[in-house]
Design a protein around this motif. Structure first.
Motif, short mmCIF file in Angstrom:
data_model
loop_
_atom_site.label_atom_id
_atom_site.label_comp_id
_atom_site.label_asym_id
_atom_site.label_seq_id
_atom_site.Cartn_x
_atom_site.Cartn_y
_atom_site.Cartn_z
N UNK A 58 -4.76 9.27 -4.25
CA UNK A 58 -4.01 8.55 -3.15
C UNK A 58 -4.77 7.94 -2.20
N UNK A 59 -5.82 8.35 -1.89
CA UNK A 59 -6.72 7.12 -1.08
C UNK A 59 -6.78 6.05 -1.84
N UNK A 60 -7.51 6.22 -2.94
CA UNK A 60 -7.89 5.07 -3.76
C UNK A 60 -6.79 3.98 -4.03
N UNK A 61 -5.51 4.52 -4.21
CA UNK A 61 -4.20 3.71 -4.53
C UNK A 61 -3.94 3.08 -3.24
N UNK A 62 -4.36 3.64 -2.11
CA UNK A 62 -3.92 3.01 -0.72
C UNK A 62 -4.80 1.77 -0.79
N UNK A 63 -6.19 2.29 -0.92
CA UNK A 63 -7.18 1.05 -0.88
C UNK A 63 -7.03 -0.10 -1.66
N UNK A 64 -6.52 -0.12 -3.10
CA UNK A 64 -6.11 -0.88 -4.15
C UNK A 64 -4.99 -1.66 -3.52
N UNK A 65 -3.92 -1.30 -2.83
CA UNK A 65 -2.93 -1.77 -2.52
C UNK A 65 -3.19 -2.79 -1.34
N UNK A 66 -4.37 -2.22 -0.26
CA UNK A 66 -4.57 -3.03 0.53
C UNK A 66 -5.47 -4.34 0.19
N UNK A 67 -6.16 -4.11 -0.98
CA UNK A 67 -7.06 -5.14 -1.58
C UNK A 67 -6.10 -6.36 -2.04
N UNK A 68 -4.98 -5.73 -2.94
CA UNK A 68 -3.90 -6.68 -3.53
C UNK A 68 -3.45 -7.49 -2.01
N UNK A 69 -3.02 -6.94 -1.11
CA UNK A 69 -2.61 -7.75 0.12
C UNK A 69 -3.48 -8.93 0.65
N UNK A 70 -4.77 -8.33 0.85
CA UNK A 70 -5.82 -9.26 1.52
C UNK A 70 -6.11 -10.37 0.34
N UNK A 71 -6.04 -9.97 -1.03
CA UNK A 71 -6.16 -11.10 -2.27
C UNK A 71 -5.10 -12.29 -2.03
N UNK A 72 -3.97 -11.83 -1.88
CA UNK A 72 -2.77 -12.54 -1.72
C UNK A 72 -2.88 -13.42 -0.36
N UNK A 73 -3.27 -12.87 0.56
CA UNK A 73 -3.38 -13.57 1.94
C UNK A 73 -4.55 -14.53 1.84
N UNK A 74 -5.56 -14.42 1.24
CA UNK A 74 -6.71 -15.27 1.08
C UNK A 74 -6.40 -16.47 0.12
N UNK A 75 -5.40 -16.18 -1.00
CA UNK A 75 -5.18 -17.16 -1.74
C UNK A 75 -3.90 -17.79 -1.94
N UNK A 76 -3.23 -17.40 -0.93
CA UNK A 76 -1.81 -18.00 -0.81
C UNK A 76 -1.67 -18.49 0.70
N UNK A 77 -2.42 -19.29 1.35
CA UNK A 77 -2.29 -20.04 2.57
C UNK A 77 -2.10 -18.97 3.75
N UNK A 78 -2.74 -17.72 3.71
CA UNK A 78 -2.83 -16.79 4.52
C UNK A 78 -1.32 -16.43 4.84
#
Length: 267
Positions: free
Chosen positions: A21-41
């Motif tokens: 579950x911890x790994x899934x939470x980290x993956x979700x955060x990575x997806x959030x940050x990836x979208x933030x960085x690649x879609x005009x924040x």
């Protein structure tokens, strides 16, 4: 049988493995940050993650304190965290709630965008393969003990409080989908479709490998169980379908609609 309760059973390791579950939470955060960085924040996914975590953590806390969900043991990378609710409840909120919603929006948005469709398909395939591999490693064909009180997770599916919560969340989802603008509606519907497909596959794989099934039985006045047994096929199929169509898909749509209503997500 009409007066008996219906229970969702997790007989595999996912119900008690909080490391995953911890790994899934980290993956979700990575997806959030990836979208933030690649879609005009833009912070769309971050809001979905936060709202999903808060709502689902609160729901899990109510389920467990009220005795609706019974988890026997909880481990975090080999550490016993059975009685550490301050850790396990947020992890469930982030993994079982926010992760699914973020994945649904992430893949859904990219499938709606011709230029990013390939990226969305790749991400979805990776997660489907990962889930399949993880669940197949916990294959449990010959060890299904319906009614065993030591089963990792047993949840009563239709208590009054849960029914009220699901009705409210479903109403929010449907109301928003009806009243929002066409582009947001398309986004919400695609999110729902991706979540439903992903969780349907997850559920089917767990069921196929003997890690998820449905039981019927009676909850006694003292909280104990009696006459627990495997549900008839029709009830089992219906309960599992209800789970992935409503309980882990439709009621997650508000994780997106609530930020829209509060204008945290720009149209």
């Amino acid at each position: 049988m009409l007066l008996e309760s219906i229970f969702m059973i997790r007989g595999g390791s996912f119900g008690e493995d909080f490391g995953s579950k911890f790994i899934m939470a980290i993956i979700a955060l990575i997806l959030c940050l990836y979208d933030y960085k690649t879609n005009d924040q833009r912070k769309d996914y971050i809001w979905v993650f936060l709202v999903g975590t808060i709502i689902w953590s609160a729901a899990e806390l109510a389920l467990q304190l009220g005795g609706t969900r019974a988890l026997q043991e909880k481990s975090f990378f080999g550490i016993d965290v059975t009685n550490t609710l301050w850790l396990t409840i947020p992890l469930q909120g982030m993994s079982e709630g926010a992760f699914v919603a973020v994945l649904g929006v992430f893949v859904g948005d990219r499938l709606l965008n011709k230029d990013k469709r390939k990226e969305g398909i790749i991400v979805l395939v990776i997660f489907v393969a990962w889930v399949s591999r993880t669940l197949l490693m916990g294959i449990n064909f010959n060890n299904i003990n319906a009614g065993d009180l030591s089963i990792p997770s047993r949840r009563e599916m239709f208590p009054l409080t849960a029914n009220i919560f699901i009705a409210i969340m479903s109403a929010i989802a449907i109301l928003w989908l009806i009243t929002t603008d066409p582009e947001s509606r398309k986004r919400g519907l695609m999110m729902y479709i991706i979540m439903t497909g992903f969780i349907a596959w997850w559920t089917f794989t767990e069921w196929l490998t003997g890690q998820r099934w449905i039981e019927v039985g009676t909850i006694n006045a003292d909280g104990s169980y009696s006459n627990l047994r495997r549900a008839p096929p029709l009830i089992e199929f219906g309960a599992l379908a209800y789970d992935f169509l409503i309980e882990v898909s439709l009621i997650y749509v508000p994780f997106l609609s609530i930020p829209y209503w509060f204008k945290l997500i720009k149209k």
